[in-house]
Design an enzyme around this catalytic site. Sequence first.
Site, PDB file in Angstrom:
ATOM      1  N   LEU A 153      42.906  39.783  48.316  1.00 39.53           N
ATOM      2  CA  LEU A 153      42.224  38.687  47.531  1.00 39.53           C
ATOM      3  C   LEU A 153      42.440  37.716  48.801  1.00 39.53           C
ATOM      4  CD1 LEU A 153      43.931  38.407  44.316  1.00 39.53           C
ATOM      5  CD2 LEU A 153      41.377  39.132  44.694  1.00 39.53           C
ATOM      6  N   ASP A 154      41.429  36.580  49.084  1.00 45.16           N
ATOM      7  CA  ASP A 154      41.702  35.738  50.102  1.00 45.16           C
ATOM      8  C   ASP A 154      43.068  34.851  49.879  1.00 45.16           C
ATOM      9  OD1 ASP A 154      39.175  36.101  50.937  1.00 45.16           O
ATOM     10  OD2 ASP A 154      38.173  34.823  49.704  1.00 45.16           O
ATOM     11  N   LYS A 155      43.602  34.555  50.949  1.00 43.41           N
ATOM     12  CA  LYS A 155      44.762  33.735  51.122  1.00 43.41           C
ATOM     13  C   LYS A 155      44.988  32.896  49.759  1.00 43.41           C
ATOM     14  CE  LYS A 155      47.654  30.621  53.533  1.00 43.41           C
ATOM     15  NZ  LYS A 155      47.662  29.758  54.887  1.00 43.41           N
ATOM     16  N   ARG A 252      32.547  33.040  46.591  1.00 40.92           N
ATOM     17  CA  ARG A 252      32.354  31.803  47.130  1.00 40.92           C
ATOM     18  C   ARG A 252      31.030  31.800  47.665  1.00 40.92           C
ATOM     19  NH1 ARG A 252      37.477  32.115  51.009  1.00 40.92           N
ATOM     20  NH2 ARG A 252      36.842  30.049  51.315  1.00 40.92           N
TER      21      ARG A 252
END
Length: 320
Positions: A153-155, A252
Amino acid sequence: MAENYTAPEDEADWEDAFVAALTARVPRDLGGLRLDQALARLFPQYSRNRLQAWLKSGHILVNGSAAPPSLPVIGTEAVELRPPPAADVAAPRAQKMALAIVHQDPDLIVINKPAGLVVHPGAGNPEGTLMNGLLAHAPELRQVPRAGIVHRLDKDTSGLLVVAGNVSAQANLAAQLAARTVKRRYLALVQGDPPGSGTIDAPIGRDPKLRTRMMVSQRGKEARTRYRVLERFGHCALVECSLDTGRTHQIRVHFQHIRHPLVGDPVYRRGTRHAVAFPRQALHAAELELVHPRSGKRVGWSAPLPADMKQLLARLQREG
């Protein structure tokens, strides 16, 4: 994976130090692909650049022999990935940290990752990552490629992420990801007032002008996101998303593409008028479902919205 993450080129040296021997057979439905493309499906825990390098150095054998990355596969080929010599890089060190463990057994660790936690060491983040915490929590993961991480998962995305507890489970999970049988449901707040439901079917590739960004591109890889609106607030909406594919930054990028970027997204929200203020992209991996590598039974987990997204929703509901 997760929004799935593909390792950037600057992680290549790090990868060399953490490879376990793996064997697999190319599925028939990958027939016609280049060998490096097929391997990227079989071993998504490694970047395509790294797989290409291992092919060229002879550390990946196809039917017992070295093969070029451009070789077309038929399907059924036996693939053996042999560990290359350890690179001259420092191994990530174990660091104790609080991990929100939703489930753990000998094969799987399911974690509810908080926003702000980087999953994997990389340029600018050599320590303090989820991987460092995993190595402290379960030292045996040092024997598993990437400490068992098969997707990310993205930060600043919160929510559920699965880690393999051993090499066999990791290969099984990688195959499930390649076959797209891992089900993931996300909750997101998006700007504006999108249609009630839909499917965003648009290929995604890396932005040639800025390698850390992704973009919709006809030269990109197939990407498909299904969504439905759960609640509207006039200037933004709460949506539920499911992924048919798992490209880097997929949700996104797709919502930016339909001109409803995620609330708080620092990268993909440019040009948005009357934007709702939030310090990160409002995206949460709420549900995860897969086939257990040992039992063969379908299992799943859920994670409630984190406090910051709950507070934002409560504020929007009051204002609405």
